[in-house]
Design an enzyme around this catalytic site. Sequence first.
Site, PDB file in Angstrom:
ATOM      1  N   ASP A   1      78.566  22.393  28.034  1.00 37.03           N
ATOM      2  CA  ASP A   1      77.552  21.803  27.158  1.00 37.03           C
ATOM      3  C   ASP A   1      78.101  20.717  26.239  1.00 37.03           C
ATOM      4  OD1 ASP A   1      78.804  23.270  24.979  1.00 37.03           O
ATOM      5  OD2 ASP A   1      77.667  25.030  25.620  1.00 37.03           O
TER       6      ASP A   1
ATOM      7  N   HIS B   1      85.842  24.304  33.282  1.00 31.21           N
ATOM      8  CA  HIS B   1      84.812  24.089  34.292  1.00 31.21           C
ATOM      9  C   HIS B   1      84.280  22.666  34.260  1.00 31.21           C
ATOM     10  CE1 HIS B   1      84.093  28.727  34.242  1.00 31.21           C
ATOM     11  NE2 HIS B   1      85.204  28.379  34.864  1.00 31.21           N
TER      12      HIS B   1
ATOM     13  N   PRO C   1      71.099  29.296  26.540  1.00 25.22           N
ATOM     14  CA  PRO C   1      71.287  30.637  27.114  1.00 25.22           C
ATOM     15  C   PRO C   1      72.618  30.753  27.842  1.00 25.22           C
ATOM     16  CG  PRO C   1      69.135  29.712  27.709  1.00 25.22           C
ATOM     17  CD  PRO C   1      69.947  28.598  27.127  1.00 25.22           C
ATOM     18  N   ASP C   2      73.188  31.971  27.844  1.00 26.97           N
ATOM     19  CA  ASP C   2      74.364  32.185  28.678  1.00 26.97           C
ATOM     20  C   ASP C   2      73.897  32.366  30.123  1.00 26.97           C
ATOM     21  OD1 ASP C   2      73.420  34.775  28.950  1.00 26.97           O
ATOM     22  OD2 ASP C   2      74.873  35.649  27.580  1.00 26.97           O
ATOM     23  N   PHE C   3      74.808  32.738  30.996  1.00 25.02           N
ATOM     24  CA  PHE C   3      74.445  32.837  32.415  1.00 25.02           C
ATOM     25  C   PHE C   3      74.130  34.258  32.862  1.00 25.02           C
ATOM     26  CE2 PHE C   3      76.448  28.700  32.329  1.00 25.02           C
ATOM     27  CZ  PHE C   3      75.676  27.970  33.225  1.00 25.02           C
ATOM     28  N   ARG C   4      74.801  35.243  32.298  1.00 24.65           N
ATOM     29  CA  ARG C   4      74.766  36.565  32.905  1.00 24.65           C
ATOM     30  C   ARG C   4      73.993  37.622  32.129  1.00 24.65           C
ATOM     31  NH1 ARG C   4      79.222  34.043  34.569  1.00 24.65           N
ATOM     32  NH2 ARG C   4      79.732  34.223  36.790  1.00 24.65           N
TER      33      ARG C   4
ATOM     34  N   ASN D   1      82.620  26.347  28.881  1.00 19.37           N
ATOM     35  CA  ASN D   1      81.299  25.743  28.693  1.00 19.37           C
ATOM     36  C   ASN D   1      81.257  24.297  29.175  1.00 19.37           C
ATOM     37  OD1 ASN D   1      80.591  28.166  27.517  1.00 19.37           O
ATOM     38  ND2 ASN D   1      81.039  27.453  25.442  1.00 19.37           N
TER      39      ASN D   1
END
Length: 321
Positions: free
Chosen positions: A153, A170, A77-80, A151
């Site tokens: 991941d 990040h 899933p994305d964050f927003r 990302n």
Amino acid sequence: MALWGRPAVRALRRWGPGGGRRPIAFSAGVSGILGNGGSSKKEKLSLQDIAELIRSRACQRVVVMVGAGISTPSGIPDFRSPGSGRYSNLQQYDIPYPEAIFELSFFLYNPKPFLSLAKKLYPGNHRPNVTHYFLRLLHDKGQLLRLYTQNIDGLERASGIPASKLVEAHGSFASATCTVCRRTAPGEDFWADVLGDRVPCCPVCSGIMKPDIVFFGESLPERFLLHVVDFPMADLLLILGTSLQVEPFASLSEAVRSSVPRLLMNRDMVGPLAWRPRSRDVVQLGDLVHSVERLVELLGWTEEMKDLVRRETGKVTGCDK
């Protein structure tokens, strides 16, 4: 700009520009797309034009910016996104507010919520998808200058893109650092504890080991300074699956020269491309996988893409046996 000068030079010396190719002769059609066809009128570019620039190798220093949207087809899933994003589904982690899970002070107070989330991001749980492999193919053809990703991941690495071509803005789980004595350790040690439901602790001072991803309030990795040399050098910018809401990453979309085409492939219109568009922008909205597959088709890379995915999937399947 003077403030960035010395770090930029250091970054360039350390990691190299990734470019330095000789100029090539273009066809009349490509020259027209690039604005060298003798006409002062700038025509609106299309996805077909972008494909022609890549296919003809008129663009050989492609910079790519990606966000969580490229990994959602892999099941992450994305964050927003309202309802489906991670920030909408963090109640299970017993945190005071969603962003706390990525705050260093809260991590030091109670690392377990973050470690529970990290366990779901374990590299073996998810596999690259067609977007990752398109970018890998761009690298294999020698046209990827650098891939900037938000990302954590690790799917860009998993697709076979070398670390030298990546700027993980990040951070990543590839290594971890003690929050007390700053001793570093490979990511495998961190994961061994996380998968065993243990809090990773430093073998030297017993401090908590934190993966080298960027929490709120922390500085970005030193490699992020490569943007100072990469973006002015770029001859094409691809922006895929990002909301362009997080700074300073979002502002990079305006760091290429105004003559450089920018292709946005995204679910929605976002960032500077929405409120300060340029004449050479190309926007492809909707399902990202479908958009990437369409570009691959226009490039004539469909069979190469299938072969690459087949080979890489075979490697993973072989390792699982």
